[in-house]
Scaffold this motif. Structure first.
Motif, short mmCIF file in Angstrom:
data_model
loop_
_atom_site.label_atom_id
_atom_site.label_comp_id
_atom_site.label_asym_id
_atom_site.label_seq_id
_atom_site.Cartn_x
_atom_site.Cartn_y
_atom_site.Cartn_z
N LEU A 1 0.81 -1.22 0.00
CA LEU A 1 0.00 0.00 0.00
C LEU A 1 0.84 1.27 0.00
O LEU A 1 0.33 2.37 -0.27
CB LEU A 1 -0.92 0.01 1.24
CG LEU A 1 -1.97 -1.10 1.32
CD1 LEU A 1 -2.71 -1.03 2.65
CD2 LEU A 1 -2.96 -1.00 0.16
N GLY A 2 2.13 1.12 0.33
CA GLY A 2 3.00 2.29 0.40
C GLY A 2 2.62 3.21 1.54
O GLY A 2 2.80 4.42 1.45
N SER A 3 2.11 2.63 2.62
CA SER A 3 1.63 3.46 3.73
C SER A 3 1.76 2.68 5.03
O SER A 3 1.55 1.45 5.07
CB SER A 3 0.17 3.85 3.51
OG SER A 3 -0.34 4.55 4.62
N SER A 4 2.12 3.37 6.09
CA SER A 4 2.15 2.75 7.42
C SER A 4 0.73 2.63 7.96
O SER A 4 -0.07 3.56 7.85
CB SER A 4 3.00 3.59 8.39
OG SER A 4 4.35 3.63 7.97
N LEU A 5 0.44 1.50 8.55
CA LEU A 5 -0.91 1.23 9.03
C LEU A 5 -1.02 1.30 10.55
O LEU A 5 -2.13 1.35 11.09
CB LEU A 5 -1.37 -0.15 8.56
CG LEU A 5 -1.47 -0.31 7.03
CD1 LEU A 5 -1.71 -1.77 6.67
CD2 LEU A 5 -2.58 0.58 6.49
N PHE A 6 0.12 1.30 11.24
CA PHE A 6 0.10 1.30 12.70
C PHE A 6 1.12 2.29 13.23
O PHE A 6 2.18 2.48 12.65
CB PHE A 6 0.42 -0.10 13.25
CG PHE A 6 -0.59 -1.15 12.88
CD1 PHE A 6 -1.70 -1.38 13.68
CD2 PHE A 6 -0.43 -1.89 11.71
CE1 PHE A 6 -2.63 -2.33 13.32
CE2 PHE A 6 -1.35 -2.84 11.36
CZ PHE A 6 -2.46 -3.07 12.17
N GLU A 7 0.75 2.91 14.34
CA GLU A 7 1.69 3.74 15.09
C GLU A 7 2.17 2.92 16.27
O GLU A 7 1.36 2.38 17.04
CB GLU A 7 1.00 5.02 15.58
CG GLU A 7 0.49 5.90 14.46
CD GLU A 7 -0.28 7.09 15.00
OE1 GLU A 7 -0.36 7.22 16.24
OE2 GLU A 7 -0.82 7.86 14.19
N ARG A 8 3.49 2.81 16.40
CA ARG A 8 4.07 2.00 17.47
C ARG A 8 4.62 2.94 18.53
O ARG A 8 5.66 3.54 18.35
CB ARG A 8 5.12 1.06 16.90
CG ARG A 8 4.53 0.05 15.91
CD ARG A 8 5.59 -0.59 15.04
NE ARG A 8 5.04 -1.64 14.17
CZ ARG A 8 4.47 -1.40 13.00
NH1 ARG A 8 4.36 -0.15 12.55
NH2 ARG A 8 4.01 -2.40 12.27
N ARG A 9 3.85 3.02 19.65
CA ARG A 9 4.23 3.94 20.73
C ARG A 9 4.29 3.17 22.04
O ARG A 9 3.32 2.53 22.46
CB ARG A 9 3.21 5.07 20.87
CG ARG A 9 2.99 5.89 19.61
CD ARG A 9 2.20 7.16 19.94
NE ARG A 9 0.91 6.87 20.54
CZ ARG A 9 -0.24 6.94 19.88
NH1 ARG A 9 -0.27 7.24 18.60
NH2 ARG A 9 -1.38 6.68 20.50
N SER A 10 5.46 3.23 22.70
CA SER A 10 5.62 2.61 24.02
C SER A 10 5.14 1.17 24.03
O SER A 10 4.37 0.75 24.91
CB SER A 10 4.86 3.43 25.08
OG SER A 10 5.31 4.76 25.10
N THR B 1 -3.85 3.27 12.53
CA THR B 1 -4.18 4.60 12.05
C THR B 1 -5.66 4.65 11.66
O THR B 1 -6.34 3.62 11.56
CB THR B 1 -3.33 4.96 10.83
OG1 THR B 1 -3.68 4.07 9.75
CG2 THR B 1 -1.84 4.86 11.13
N GLN B 2 -6.16 5.86 11.44
CA GLN B 2 -7.55 6.00 11.02
C GLN B 2 -7.79 5.27 9.70
O GLN B 2 -8.82 4.61 9.50
CB GLN B 2 -7.90 7.49 10.87
CG GLN B 2 -9.33 7.76 10.40
CD GLN B 2 -10.36 7.27 11.40
OE1 GLN B 2 -10.11 7.24 12.61
NE2 GLN B 2 -11.51 6.85 10.90
N GLU B 3 -6.82 5.37 8.78
CA GLU B 3 -6.95 4.67 7.50
C GLU B 3 -6.98 3.16 7.70
O GLU B 3 -7.71 2.44 7.02
CB GLU B 3 -5.81 5.05 6.57
CG GLU B 3 -5.83 6.49 6.08
CD GLU B 3 -5.29 7.47 7.12
OE1 GLU B 3 -4.78 7.01 8.18
OE2 GLU B 3 -5.36 8.69 6.86
N ALA B 4 -6.17 2.67 8.64
CA ALA B 4 -6.14 1.23 8.91
C ALA B 4 -7.48 0.76 9.47
O ALA B 4 -7.98 -0.31 9.10
CB ALA B 4 -5.01 0.91 9.90
N ARG B 5 -8.07 1.55 10.37
CA ARG B 5 -9.37 1.16 10.93
C ARG B 5 -10.44 1.12 9.85
O ARG B 5 -11.30 0.23 9.84
CB ARG B 5 -9.76 2.11 12.06
CG ARG B 5 -8.96 1.90 13.35
CD ARG B 5 -9.59 2.63 14.52
NE ARG B 5 -9.51 4.07 14.36
CZ ARG B 5 -8.50 4.82 14.81
NH1 ARG B 5 -7.49 4.24 15.44
NH2 ARG B 5 -8.49 6.13 14.63
N GLN B 6 -10.39 2.09 8.93
CA GLN B 6 -11.37 2.10 7.84
C GLN B 6 -11.18 0.90 6.93
O GLN B 6 -12.16 0.25 6.53
CB GLN B 6 -11.24 3.41 7.05
CG GLN B 6 -11.67 4.64 7.84
CD GLN B 6 -11.35 5.94 7.10
OE1 GLN B 6 -10.64 5.94 6.09
NE2 GLN B 6 -11.87 7.04 7.60
#
Length: 300
Positions: free
Chosen positions: A49-58, A64-69
């Motif tokens: 997709l050429g896009s990150s789908l998750f933010e990895r924090r702590s 992401t919003q796009e991933a949920r959609q």
């Protein structure tokens, strides 16, 4: 290719499960694969997709919003494929159904009727699980649940209403006879359940009757208040469904009858009964056997 924008299809199951659980570990457990396998498929999907789908924090995973959609669309598509496959498949679903039921209803009403279930629906094997409150089919590993509608049901669940909740004071028959001429329930010890603390308040509100006793006692579980009432300790508030058998046997009496409290019990299933003959047959049996509870007695 007609669907030139489609990502690798083998990445979609791990992706949807990871979004739903917000955890690759939980997704791997559900899909019976390793954490590394899920991680690689997520990476493959992100590259496609050429896009990150998750933010990895702590150490936490945040879609992401796009991933949920995207996950919501994938989930809908998988549901449609699953339903279509079931219609085409000639294989009948096999194995037992796991049914979760609120503990007191399970012990007092459902378990005594298991011999009738086995005789009436011999093709259905049921594993019972005691549970209450919000339902998660995936988390709890269940196929169906019987719950009272005092909280929201899952959007994906198919619900079948079984019967209305009717509540009333119950006690030992000899105590019921004494209460009739001694100021009603105010002359007895009121038994409260820690798991349903507002039961007496609900009954007062519905009936308009006073219930300010000289003594009160709180027990941890609803079932224990029924045992205490049968032992003559005091008077408990009980749903008609869970004491119907005890009333018929004369173990308990209901001197003031029962009144609807505005709630009802429902059978929640992971899939519609039409997609699984076992669920359909069990639902039919439950509706037939709960019909007397729906028409239970009101005030005497």
């Amino acid at each position: 290719m007609r669907w030139s924008a489609l990502p690798p299809l083998n990445t979609l199951l791990p992706f949807e499960a990871t979004v739903r659980h917000a955890s690759m570990t939980a997704a791997a457990r559900e899909l019976h694969v390793t954490h590394g396998a899920v991680s690689r498929q997520i990476q493959n999907l992100e590259r496609a997709l050429g896009s990150s789908l998750f933010e990895r924090r702590s150490r936490a995973l945040h879609p992401t919003q796009e991933a949920r959609q995207l996950a919501a669309v994938v989930r809908d598509a998988l549901d449609q494929i699953d339903a279509a496959a079931r219609q085409v498949s000639r294989r009948a679903p096999a194995g037992p159904l796991t049914l979760s039921c609120e503990p007191t209803l399970l012990m007092q009403w459902l378990i005594p009727r298991l011999p009738d279930l086995n005789a009436s629906v011999p093709g259905v094997t049921v594993h019972l699980s005691a549970g209450g409150g919000p339902v998660s089919f995936e988390r709890d590993g269940i196929d169906l649940a019987i719950r009272r509608d005092d909280f929201p049901f899952p959007e994906e669940a198919t619900g079948t209403r079984l019967f209305a909740e009717r509540i009333g004071p119950v006690c030992r028959p000899d105590l019921a006879a004494r209460l009739a001429g001694a100021g009603g329930v105010t002359a007895a010890v009121l038994l409260h359940a820690g798991t349903r603390p507002r039961a007496w308040d609900d009954w007062r509100r519905i009936t308009g009757l006073a219930a300010e006793p000289a003594a009160q006692q709180t027990l941890e579980h609803f079932y224990l208040t029924l045992q205490a009432a049968a032992a003559g300790v005091g008077v408990a508030i009980a749903p008609y469904a869970v004491v119907r058998d005890d009333l018929e046997r004369g173990r308990l009496a209901a001197p003031f009858g029962f009144v609807p409290d505005g709630t009802g019990y429902h059978l929640l299933s992971r899939r519609p009964p039409g997609q699984d003959a076992r669920v359909r047959d069990l639902t039919s049996w439950l509706r037939t056997r709960t019909a007397p509870l729906e028409a239970g007695p009101d005030r005497p």
